[in-house]
Design an enzyme around this catalytic site. Structure first.
Site, short mmCIF file in Angstrom:
data_model
loop_
_atom_site.label_atom_id
_atom_site.label_comp_id
_atom_site.label_asym_id
_atom_site.label_seq_id
_atom_site.Cartn_x
_atom_site.Cartn_y
_atom_site.Cartn_z
N HIS A 31 -25.90 -26.32 -17.62
CA HIS A 31 -25.60 -24.91 -17.91
C HIS A 31 -24.18 -24.62 -17.42
O HIS A 31 -23.97 -24.24 -16.27
CB HIS A 31 -26.63 -24.02 -17.19
N HIS A 211 -30.50 -18.02 -22.66
CA HIS A 211 -30.43 -17.28 -21.41
C HIS A 211 -31.57 -16.27 -21.43
O HIS A 211 -31.74 -15.54 -22.43
CB HIS A 211 -29.12 -16.52 -21.29
N GLU A 214 -32.01 -13.45 -16.52
CA GLU A 214 -30.85 -13.45 -15.62
C GLU A 214 -30.75 -12.02 -15.05
O GLU A 214 -31.00 -11.80 -13.88
CB GLU A 214 -29.57 -13.83 -16.37
N ASP A 292 -22.50 -22.52 -14.31
CA ASP A 292 -22.36 -21.39 -15.25
C ASP A 292 -20.88 -21.22 -15.67
O ASP A 292 -20.50 -21.73 -16.72
CB ASP A 292 -22.92 -20.12 -14.63
N ASP A 293 -20.10 -20.49 -14.89
CA ASP A 293 -18.69 -20.24 -15.21
C ASP A 293 -17.87 -20.49 -13.94
O ASP A 293 -17.48 -19.54 -13.24
CB ASP A 293 -18.52 -18.78 -15.67
N1 ADE Z 1 -21.63 -16.20 -20.95
C1 ADE Z 1 -20.95 -16.83 -19.99
N2 ADE Z 1 -21.60 -16.73 -18.82
C2 ADE Z 1 -22.72 -16.03 -19.05
C3 ADE Z 1 -23.80 -15.61 -18.24
N3 ADE Z 1 -23.88 -15.88 -16.93
N4 ADE Z 1 -24.77 -14.89 -18.81
C4 ADE Z 1 -24.72 -14.58 -20.11
N5 ADE Z 1 -23.72 -14.95 -20.91
C5 ADE Z 1 -22.73 -15.68 -20.39
ZN ZN Z 2 -24.74 -18.92 -18.59
#
Ligand code: ADE
Ligand code: ZN
Length: 344
Positions: A31, A211, A214, A292-293
């Site tokens: 992810h 997703h 969350e 994630d990011d």
């Molecule tokens: N796009 C990038 N990161 C995300 C996240 N944490 N939740 C939903 N969309 C995303």
């Molecule tokens: Zn994500």
């Protein structure tokens, strides 16, 4: 160059996993939004290259802006940042940098998400995006046997019709895409909105992830499983609000790709000490650790493992189980999974 496989022995114990143990642990990441690995330095240099005006002048301006209240406040900056990616070489370089990070962190396999609509909506051809990414993936495979795949995500804040069009556009590149996914603003955009898109993707032979849970409710996890027929849930941490769903996830072993630093930075939890990942692991859920990011949330995969060790007292045994889960939950063929698992 060969990837690092193991250093010191992977004996399990009740000790808290330290940074060296985490680094040497063979891992998969399932992810990771590739656009979320765009580092501030790279963003500024691409803005200069293309003459794009950003609301930031310095690296400190960018870092100062990365204070989020919720998912939407992050997404606004994330889509803005992705706007500096223009030509095939930009997409190549972004991918190459993350894959080099995989080599450094002993991430032997990665399944990375990308958001084509973020780029096609600005007039960038689908072909430019996918060719840049896959060329870098091919080079990393040749240079150090990096194993990787792409997950094409639909933006859930956009219309169903646009997702259907994106799926059509992806058809000529089907062999380059491992699975489809669903990301962006969750609340108010339930799984049912994309039921037809996912059923068409399934007919075309794509694996599926989404997703869910969350920021959205536990019901979205149930709906992603029943309406979208996904093989994995991304995040999924809100399952803890529904104990019978946790029991079901533990029984069915549907993987959850959990992102601890992301959850804290997006205020899903006030503090890492409240994060339920290890409780879910101990209940038998197939949870995995992911970043994630990473450039927005303060850390790559090892940083996420290290945060669990520091705040939750994760043991070496739990770290090994999480790494094991990452290979088991992957979309690799069974014999390749076994090869990676034998390294643990
Ligand atoms: N796009 C990038 N990161 C995300 C996240 N944490 N939740 C939903 N969309 C995303
Ligand atoms: Zn994500």
């Amino acid at each position: 160059m060969k990837p690092r496989i193991t250093g010191r022995s992977m004996k399990t114990s009740s000790l808290i996993a330290d940074a060296e143990f985490v680094l040497e642990l063979p891992k998969a990441e399932l992810h990771l939004h590739i656009e979320g690995s765009l580092e501030p330095e790279h963003m500024l240099s691409l803005a200069t290259k293309h003459g794009i005006k950003l609301p930031y002048k310095t690296l400190d301006d960018i870092r100062a802006a990365y204070q989020f209240d919720d998912l939407q406040s992050f997404l606004d900056l994330y889509y803005l940042g992705a706007g500096v990616l223009m030509d095939e070489q930009d997409f190549y370089d972004l991918m190459w940098r993350y894959l080099c990070r995989c080599r450094e962190e002993n991430i032997l396999h990665t399944e990375m998400m990308f958001d084509p609509q973020t780029h096609t909506g600005r007039g960038i051809a689908f072909e430019t995006v996918i060719n840049g990414f896959t060329r870098a993936m091919g080079d990393a495979k040749t240079e150090w046997h990096q194993s990787s795949g792409l997950i094409m995500c639909f933006l859930r804040h956009l219309a169903e019709e646009e997702a259907l069009q994106t799926l059509e556009e992806a058809m000529p590149y089907k062999d380059k895409i491992l699975a489809v996914g669903l990301d962006s603003a969750e609340v108010g955009h339930p799984p049912e909105k994309f039921q037809r898109v996912f059923s068409r993707a399934a007919e075309a032979g794509f694996l599926r992830v989404a997703h869910a849970g969350e920021e959205g409710p536990a019901q979205y996890i149930r709906d992603a499983l029943s309406l979208l027929d996904v093989q994995r849930i991304d995040h999924g941490v809100r399952c803890v609000d529904d104990p019978s769903l946790v029991d079901e996830l533990a029984r069915t072993k549907v993987p959850l790709t959990v992102c601890p630093l992301s959850n804290v930075r997006l205020c899903v939890y006030d503090d890492m000490k409240q994060h339920p990942i290890l409780e879910l692991l101990e209940k038998g859920c197939r949870v995995t650790v992911n970043s994630d990011d990473p450039s927005y949330f303060g850390g790559y995969l090892c940083d996420n493992f290290n945060a669990l060790a520091k705040s939750l007292g994760m043991t070496e045994q739990q770290a090994v189980q999480l790494a094991r889960n990452s290979f088991v939950a992957s979309f690799l063929p069974e014999e390749v999974k076994q090869k990676f698992l034998s390294l643990l």
